[in-house]
Motif scaffolding. Structure first.
Motif, PDB file in Angstrom:
ATOM      1  N   ASP A 137      -0.909   8.664 -16.543  1.00 13.73           N
ATOM      2  CA  ASP A 137      -1.033   8.644 -18.007  1.00 13.73           C
ATOM      3  C   ASP A 137      -0.460   7.365 -18.612  1.00 13.73           C
ATOM      4  O   ASP A 137      -0.974   6.866 -19.620  1.00 13.73           O
ATOM      5  CB  ASP A 137      -0.349   9.873 -18.616  1.00 13.73           C
ATOM      6  CG  ASP A 137      -1.094  11.163 -18.295  1.00 13.73           C
ATOM      7  OD1 ASP A 137      -2.286  11.092 -17.935  1.00 13.73           O
ATOM      8  OD2 ASP A 137      -0.485  12.244 -18.392  1.00 13.73           O
ATOM      9  N   GLU A 138       0.608   6.827 -18.014  1.00 11.45           N
ATOM     10  CA  GLU A 138       1.173   5.563 -18.497  1.00 11.45           C
ATOM     11  C   GLU A 138       0.188   4.421 -18.273  1.00 11.45           C
ATOM     12  O   GLU A 138       0.002   3.570 -19.144  1.00 11.45           O
ATOM     13  CB  GLU A 138       2.496   5.263 -17.782  1.00 11.45           C
ATOM     14  CG  GLU A 138       3.705   5.960 -18.365  1.00 11.45           C
ATOM     15  CD  GLU A 138       4.008   5.487 -19.785  1.00 11.45           C
ATOM     16  OE1 GLU A 138       4.374   4.309 -19.967  1.00 11.45           O
ATOM     17  OE2 GLU A 138       3.853   6.301 -20.724  1.00 11.45           O
ATOM     18  N   THR A 179      -2.985   4.742 -18.180  1.00 15.03           N
ATOM     19  CA  THR A 179      -4.056   4.956 -19.159  1.00 15.03           C
ATOM     20  C   THR A 179      -3.663   4.404 -20.525  1.00 15.03           C
ATOM     21  O   THR A 179      -4.464   3.738 -21.199  1.00 15.03           O
ATOM     22  CB  THR A 179      -4.396   6.449 -19.268  1.00 15.03           C
ATOM     23  OG1 THR A 179      -4.842   6.936 -17.994  1.00 15.03           O
ATOM     24  CG2 THR A 179      -5.490   6.684 -20.304  1.00 15.03           C
ATOM     25  N   LYS A 180      -2.437   4.658 -20.934  1.00 10.65           N
ATOM     26  CA  LYS A 180      -1.962   4.197 -22.244  1.00 10.65           C
ATOM     27  C   LYS A 180      -2.053   2.673 -22.362  1.00 10.65           C
ATOM     28  O   LYS A 180      -2.572   2.136 -23.352  1.00 10.65           O
ATOM     29  CB  LYS A 180      -0.520   4.656 -22.468  1.00 10.65           C
ATOM     30  CG  LYS A 180       0.046   4.259 -23.823  1.00 10.65           C
ATOM     31  CD  LYS A 180       1.466   4.778 -24.012  1.00 10.65           C
ATOM     32  CE  LYS A 180       2.462   3.955 -23.209  1.00 10.65           C
ATOM     33  NZ  LYS A 180       3.865   4.351 -23.510  1.00 10.65           N
ATOM     34  N   TYR A 181      -1.567   1.986 -21.351  1.00  4.31           N
ATOM     35  CA  TYR A 181      -1.585   0.518 -21.402  1.00  4.31           C
ATOM     36  C   TYR A 181      -2.993  -0.034 -21.193  1.00  4.31           C
ATOM     37  O   TYR A 181      -3.346  -1.087 -21.743  1.00  4.31           O
ATOM     38  CB  TYR A 181      -0.614  -0.056 -20.367  1.00  4.31           C
ATOM     39  CG  TYR A 181       0.823  -0.074 -20.861  1.00  4.31           C
ATOM     40  CD1 TYR A 181       1.276  -1.097 -21.692  1.00  4.31           C
ATOM     41  CD2 TYR A 181       1.715   0.933 -20.510  1.00  4.31           C
ATOM     42  CE1 TYR A 181       2.580  -1.122 -22.159  1.00  4.31           C
ATOM     43  CE2 TYR A 181       3.022   0.927 -20.968  1.00  4.31           C
ATOM     44  CZ  TYR A 181       3.456  -0.103 -21.795  1.00  4.31           C
ATOM     45  OH  TYR A 181       4.743  -0.125 -22.258  1.00  4.31           O
ATOM     46  N   LYS A 189      -4.679   0.044 -24.559  1.00  2.00           N
ATOM     47  CA  LYS A 189      -4.169  -1.059 -25.389  1.00  2.00           C
ATOM     48  C   LYS A 189      -4.799  -2.390 -24.972  1.00  2.00           C
ATOM     49  O   LYS A 189      -5.146  -3.221 -25.819  1.00  2.00           O
ATOM     50  CB  LYS A 189      -2.647  -1.152 -25.274  1.00  2.00           C
ATOM     51  CG  LYS A 189      -1.874  -0.032 -25.951  1.00  2.00           C
ATOM     52  CD  LYS A 189      -0.375  -0.268 -25.787  1.00  2.00           C
ATOM     53  CE  LYS A 189       0.449   0.821 -26.451  1.00  2.00           C
ATOM     54  NZ  LYS A 189       1.904   0.591 -26.278  1.00  2.00           N
TER      55      LYS A 189
END
Length: 264
Positions: free
Chosen positions: A217-218, A220-222, A225
């Motif tokens: 998930d981390e 995916t977040k970056y 962005k």
């Protein structure tokens, strides 16, 4: 009649029968004791198309050399997404003296004190050369912040500079193609399992790979962005759905051939 038999009958067209009787088709037909006819046809079609595209890649490279062009192709994506395999198929038959594959290791102490882009600038192509980055400066957009390999200030500085850096590349008469190979969490887990079980591949697993599923998930977040900020009109991201490696390789090669005006 089973569903499999029905599917095989539908696929046994004259074209596919000719393919099955070719040297490529016979190679896959007799590769395993248990014959999966649809897989045989699919792999024979893939190899046939791949060879045709690789001929075009030779023409593209000849055009690049003759006209002194500079080409940079970035391959990004999660661990085990198939970046290296795609690069190997693209470079399989082109002149090895006129291309380079760059997969930079962890920065040295000296490089850590340099401007972040400097180590990548040192690897950019000379006229007539193609450079493939198996991971690139975009390490700082995703891998580094996720794994705490850089500070948030370093991350923000990179995000503030990267579009200008790529604009300068393009303005220096350099072709830039940015691929992102996208796989599902389930497919990544399956590939990691295969790598760990293979005595020829298990060396590929790193500490970063080991934590990739946990940090999904981390990442995916970056990743989101990165796309939002760096998917520009002049330097767009090409997202390759890569759960099926063969399809991803063909799509990537086709895009390279479509992007570079070598046949004009």
């Amino acid at each position: 009649m089973s569903e499999t038999q029905k599917t095989q009958q539908i696929d046994l067209s004259e074209e596919n029968l000719t393919l099955l009787n070719s040297s490529i088709g016979l190679k896959y037909l007799f590769a395993d004791k248990k014959i999966d006819l649809q897989k045989v046809i699919r792999m024979a079609q893939y190899e046939t198309e791949l060879k045709e595209l690789q001929v075009e890649l030779i023409k593209l490279q000849e055009w690049t050399i003759k006209n002194g062009k500079k080409i940079v192709i970035l391959f990004e994506g999660r661990d085990a997404a198939g970046k290296g395999g795609a690069i190997r198929r693209i470079t399989a038959h082109i002149n090895p003296r006129q291309f380079r594959i760059i997969a930079l290791p962890k920065p040295s102490k000296e490089e850590e004190g340099q401007w972040y882009f400097q180590r990548y600038i040192n690897q950019l192509p000379q006229p007539g050369e193609i450079v493939f980055f198996d991971r690139s400066w975009y390490n700082r957009a995703v891998v580094e912040p996720v794994n705490n390999f850089c500070t948030q200030q370093q991350y923000q500085t990179f995000m503030g500079q990267v579009n200008d850096f790529e604009r300068m590349l393009l303005e220096s008469d350099t072709y830039l193609i940015k691929f992102y190979f996208s796989i599902t969490k389930e497919e990544q887990a399956r590939r990691f399992k295969d790598i760990k079980m293979s005595p020829l591949k298990k060396w590929k697993m790193t500490k970063v790979d080991e934590s990739a599923q946990e940090l999904w998930d981390e990442y995916t977040k970056y990743k989101v962005k990165m796309f939002e900020h760096t998917n520009t009109e002049k330097s767009p991201w090409i997202i390759i759905e890569a759960d099926r490696k063969t399809k991803a390789r063909i799509e990537a090669i086709q895009h390279v051939l479509d992007k570079i005006p070598y046949n004009q």
